[in-house]
Structure formats: C-alpha cells, structure tokens
Design an enzyme around this catalytic site. Structure first.
Site, PDB file in Angstrom:
ATOM      1  N   CYS A  11      -1.840   8.717   2.926  1.00 56.97           N
ATOM      2  CA  CYS A  11      -1.767   8.084   1.564  1.00 56.97           C
ATOM      3  C   CYS A  11      -3.003   8.641   0.637  1.00 56.97           C
ATOM      4  O   CYS A  11      -2.690   8.870  -0.589  1.00 56.97           O
ATOM      5  CB  CYS A  11      -1.673   6.629   1.490  1.00 56.97           C
ATOM      6  SG  CYS A  11      -0.535   5.991   2.595  1.00 56.97           S
ATOM      7  N   GLU A  40       0.900  -1.011  -0.206  1.00 58.55           N
ATOM      8  CA  GLU A  40      -0.123   0.157  -0.144  1.00 58.55           C
ATOM      9  C   GLU A  40       1.031   1.215   0.089  1.00 58.55           C
ATOM     10  O   GLU A  40       1.505   1.529   1.058  1.00 58.55           O
ATOM     11  CB  GLU A  40      -0.940  -0.183   1.120  1.00 58.55           C
ATOM     12  CG  GLU A  40      -2.254   0.652   1.095  1.00 58.55           C
ATOM     13  CD  GLU A  40      -2.036   2.033   1.706  1.00 58.55           C
ATOM     14  OE1 GLU A  40      -1.848   3.008   0.995  1.00 58.55           O
ATOM     15  OE2 GLU A  40      -2.244   2.214   2.828  1.00 58.55           O
TER      16      GLU A  40
HETATM   17  C1  UN1 Z   1      -2.886   5.814   4.842  1.00 57.68           C
HETATM   18  O1  UN1 Z   1      -2.749   7.191   4.650  1.00 57.68           O
HETATM   19  O2  UN1 Z   1      -2.055   5.124   4.666  1.00 57.68           O
HETATM   20  O3  UN1 Z   1      -8.774   6.853   4.210  1.00 57.68           O
HETATM   21  C2  UN1 Z   1      -4.392   5.218   5.107  1.00 57.68           C
HETATM   22  C3  UN1 Z   1      -7.938   7.227   4.984  1.00 57.68           C
HETATM   23  C4  UN1 Z   1      -7.758   6.467   6.322  1.00 57.68           C
HETATM   24  C5  UN1 Z   1      -6.637   5.606   5.981  1.00 57.68           C
HETATM   25  C6  UN1 Z   1      -5.589   6.001   5.249  1.00 57.68           C
HETATM   26  N1  UN1 Z   1      -8.875   5.639   6.651  1.00 57.68           N
HETATM   27  O4  UN1 Z   1      -7.646   8.374   5.088  1.00 57.68           O
END
Ligand code: UN1
Length: 508
Positions: A297, A263
């Site tokens: 992310c 990821e």
């Molecule tokens: C991440 O940034 O690795 O959707 C995860 C979101 C969170 C998770 C992000 N539930 O922003």
C-alpha cells in the site's frame, strides 16, 4: 516446500475455519480452494472453505469467548500475547518462507513481515498495561470525572494478500490486549499463511484454554466478507485492501451504524528536491517502487523531481533498475519476485497501455518476464508522465513508477497532494524550509510523511494509515488501540447535593 508445510502443520488439504487451538478446527464442507504459488504457478495445498454454518458457529463461539476474555485483566491478556510473540520468534523462518511461497515476497521481506508481527506482539504486551484514560476536573463541587476504555466485542478483520501475516497481527494482537475477540477473513490468495499462523499460536491457546478469541474463517468476499460486514454482532470491521473494496465495506458497515477502520489504496510520492542527497533518494526510491514488486500500500508510485536534476536522477534510476534481479524470490540474489497472479500482470500491462495512450512514455521495462516458467513476473518499470493523467491518479498494484517534474516547490507540493489517495509520502532534501514546509499543515496531506526516508517500510510504533480515499483508519502503534475499545465517560457525585451542569436550577 514439503518441509516448510510440515513445520507449519499444513497438509495437502486443510480445514478453512477455526475458533483457535489444536482442536478448534471446524469440519467445513465448503468448496475447495486451491492455493498456487506465484513463483511458478504450482499448487501448494488446498483449503476447504467455510460454509455459512461454519461462520455462524465461529461467531457464536467468539461471542461466548468475549464474555470471559473481557473479564481477564488486560496485563494477563498481554501475557497470552507475549507467549504468541515467542511462538512467532520460533517460527520466523518457516512462516517467512511460506509467505515467500504464497505471496512471492523475497526471503528478506517474508521474514521481515514476521519480524513486524513479533514487534507488534511486544508492543501489545506493553500496551496491555497502558490502556490509559484521561481524568477531567468536573465543573461541579464534590464530583469526579474520568474516562475509561472497555473492550468492544468481536472484531472482524479482513486482510489483503500483500501483507498476509503482519496486518492480522496489527489488528488482532492489539484488539486482543484490548479485550476483544477477533474473527479473521484473510485474502483467499494467501489463506495458507493464515492457517499456519493459527497452527503456530495453537499451543498457547490450548495452554490457556482459550477457544473463540482468535478465529479464522476462510471463504470468498461475496460469502464470508458480506456476512461479516452485514453482521451487527461485529461492532468493528477493520479492512485492508483496494479503495473500491473499502468503499463497499465502509458504506455497508455505516448502514448498520457499525464502525469501520479502513486502510485502502495509496498513491505515494517522493519529492526529490534539487539539494537532495541523490544516493539516498535513489536507494529509497528503488526499495519503495520495486520492493514487494510494487505491491505494498505504501509502494512509491510517483517521483516528483526537480527539473535541474531530473535527467541525472532518471539516468541513475535507469541504471539501478537494470540491475534489479527479477526472479525466484527464494534465491538470495533476487530483489524482485513475481506479482501475485496472472491478472495482476495483466492489470499492469493494461495500465501501461493506458499510460501510453494518455501521452506517457515508458523509459524502462514495461514487459512481462518469465525467469521461472509458470510464474507471474513483469519488469520493474519507469514511466515519464504527468500528474493529471488518469492512470497516474489511480493505484495500480504493480512495480510502475511515474516520473513527474517540477520547477518550483509550490508546484511540487500541489502535484503531490493532487491525487485522490493520501497514505504515505516523502521528501528528500537538505533544506530545513523545504522539509518543514512538507510537514506543515499546508504540506503533505498524507497519514505518513517522511523526510529523507522513502514511503514504504513504516515501523510498527507509529499509527499506520492515511487520509482521503485511503480511508482514514489508523492501525498498529501509537494510540491506534483506541479504535478497538469503547470509551466511557464517568461522572461520580460524592457529595450530598445534586448540582446540575451548566448551572441549571431545576428545583421542585
Ligand atoms: C500495506 O501495504 O498494507 O510500511 C502495509 C510498510 C509496511 C506495511 C505496509 N510496514 O511498507
């Protein structure tokens, strides 16, 4: 600060490896790691990092534990996870506060992250009774075919600083109900959170006599990370982080024909159509781009806005950005805390220099800030740019939002997909044809595609992850559990003859 640490069993100096439970901590002799808060650059506590011997001891205990854990019925494993969820509920505030201290998230987001852990614990409990396989109709008479899912082994989980708690839970709590044991290497920037989690869950593990199911090894990527990804005793490595890191993890694990679940970086965009509800689009954009200081992310990095409303939307964004209160994330009124460290701020400034030299224009922000002396702050920043600029094609983990303009919908879609990453995406429109086109096979090429919802803040119930350079892995909800198990196809002949498949005759 002292009271938060005390509530979570943290001391001035902490051991950096455990096989779980109150007596699972290993006497590590590794180098000391100092954890500083991005809020003010002050020392929070120290961690004695794991040595190679500690890693070996953890893997040995984990493998032994797997022999028993995989034989415990899945719903009983679910019961252990249910109790872990209860402990997390009791410690939601304290753990959230530690995430704020260590990662710099505002209080609401720190606690929100713990809520995400609680939600996934609940999900995993239900899942422990639903690890379903399919049955098939055999082509042969008096034969039965089905598939079943077995535990995989010791799963290596490598997590990033930006979700120092939740990403572990997506992996570990699902893997645990699947019958796997977990070895976690957290980011060295947020390793206290990992120790705190192991303290929180220790009484549950003690009560069930579980040693080696939830393991923690804190150390550098070059030492612990390398050991894990090269270790054939870990059949699956789940890694969250940059595309650069993921490329190395993916190729190294592939060389030993292990599995990896990646990821990685995103370059998430929102298309704002001419008929969008601009108020909704604005709020989603600000949360997506400024929330977690642009360090999710799923953070919104690009806005692709229709030319007819561009001016209006940019003005509204600028007004909203001017109201974003940047500062100490522990204060109620703060909306944006610090970046994770000094180098994150430097990287943001470098990206902005590159943007300017590539022809972009900074419309708002762009500067370093010092609302708290010693902390690592920068202003939320709006940049008018073009999609093909190299800096726009790259993920910079910072609150920079690139504003791109389109005139016809096909161009918007093309621009949207024309980046190397493919994590999250969104469209704001009231038009059915636009939203359906966005979700069609020819639409967004991302793992997550939303309509009238921003790019960040995904719920745990869906499978989380993305395509292209995001790495292709899926974690968390839906049937993402399958990645943590091995599939076996079973064919049983209950008749008295031996018919061969494909009608082959092979008589003696
Ligand atoms: C991440 O940034 O690795 O959707 C995860 C979101 C969170 C998770 C992000 N539930 O922003």
């Amino acid at each position: 600060m002292e009271s938060i640490l005390a509530k979570l069993g943290l001391e001035a100096s902490n051991k950096g490896a455990t096989t779980g439970g109150s007596s699972g901590w290993l006497t590590t002799g590794g180098e000391m790691l100092s954890t500083v808060s991005p809020i003010d650059g002050e020392l929070i506590a120290r961690i004695q990092q794991a040595t190679d011997d500690d890693y070996e001891a953890v893997v040995a205990t984990a493998r032994e534990a797997f022999e028993k854990w995989r034989c415990m019925p899945a719903p009983q494993r679910g019961e252990v996870v249910r109790q872990i969820g209860l402990r997390l509920r009791e410690h939601k505030q304290a753990l959230g506060a530690l995430i704020t201290l260590e990662a710099g998230k505002i209080t609401a987001e720190g606690e929100g992250e713990v809520q995400e852990m609680i939600d996934i614990a609940d999900f995993a409990v239900g899942l422990s009774r639903q690890l379903y396989g399919l049955t098939m109709h055999s082509e042969r008479p008096q034969h039965r075919m089905y598939e079943q899912w077995h535990p995989l082994g010791a799963v290596g989980v490598i997590t990033a600083f930006n979700f120092p708690a939740a990403v572990w839970s997506w992996n570990a709590l699902i893997a645990a109900v699947c019958g796997d044991v977990v070895i976690w290497k957290p980011s060295s920037k947020t390793a206290l959170t990992a120790i705190a989690i192991h303290n929180i869950i220790a009484p549950v593990l003690d009560q069930h006599g579980l040693r080696g199911v939830f393991n923690l090894v804190i150390g550098s990527g070059t030492q612990v990370g390398e050991a894990m990804i090269n270790d054939p005793r870990l059949p699956l490595i789940s890694a969250t982080g940059s595309t650069r890191m993921g490329r190395h993890v993916g190729t190294t694990v592939a060389k030993r024909l292990g599995r990896s679940l990646l990821e990685l970086g995103g370059n998430n965009a929102i298309i704002v159509c001419e008929d969008a509800d601009l108020d909704l689009a604005l709020r989603a954009t600000v949360f997506g781009a400024v929330g977690t200081a642009g360090q999710r992310c799923t953070s919104t990095r690009r806005i692709i806005v229709h030319a007819a409303i561009r001016e209006r939307f940019v003005q509204a964004l600028t007004r909203a950005y001017a109201q974003v209160r940047v500062g100490d994330p522990r204060r109620n009124e703060t909306l944006m805390g610090p970046l994770i460290d000094a180098s994150a701020v430097d990287q943001m400034m470098t990206a902005l220099d590159q943007a300017r030299s590539q022809g972009a224009e900074v419309l708002f922000g762009g500067e370093r800030m010092t609302p708290v002396p010693g902390g690592f702050y920068a202003a939320p920043t709006l940049v008018a740019a073009e999609n093909h600029f190299p800096v726009v094609q790259t993920e910079t983990f910072a609150p920079i939002l690139y504003i791109l303009e389109y005139e016809n919908f096909e161009d918007a879609l093309r621009m949207h997909n024309d980046v190397p990453q493919g994590l999250s995406s969104a469209i704001f429109t009231k038009s059915l044809p636009y939203s359906e086109a966005f979700l069609a096979a020819t639409g967004s090429d991302c793992g997550i595609a939303n309509v009238n919802i921003g790019t960040s803040g995904a719920e745990i119930g869906g499978a989380f992850g993305g395509e292209k350079e995001t790495g292709g892995g899926r974690e968390s909800g839906s049937d993402a559990w399958r990645a943590y198990m091995r599939r076996q196809t079973n064919t049983i002949n209950w008749g008295a003859s031996l018919p061969l498949a494909q009608g082959i005759t092979f008589d003696l």
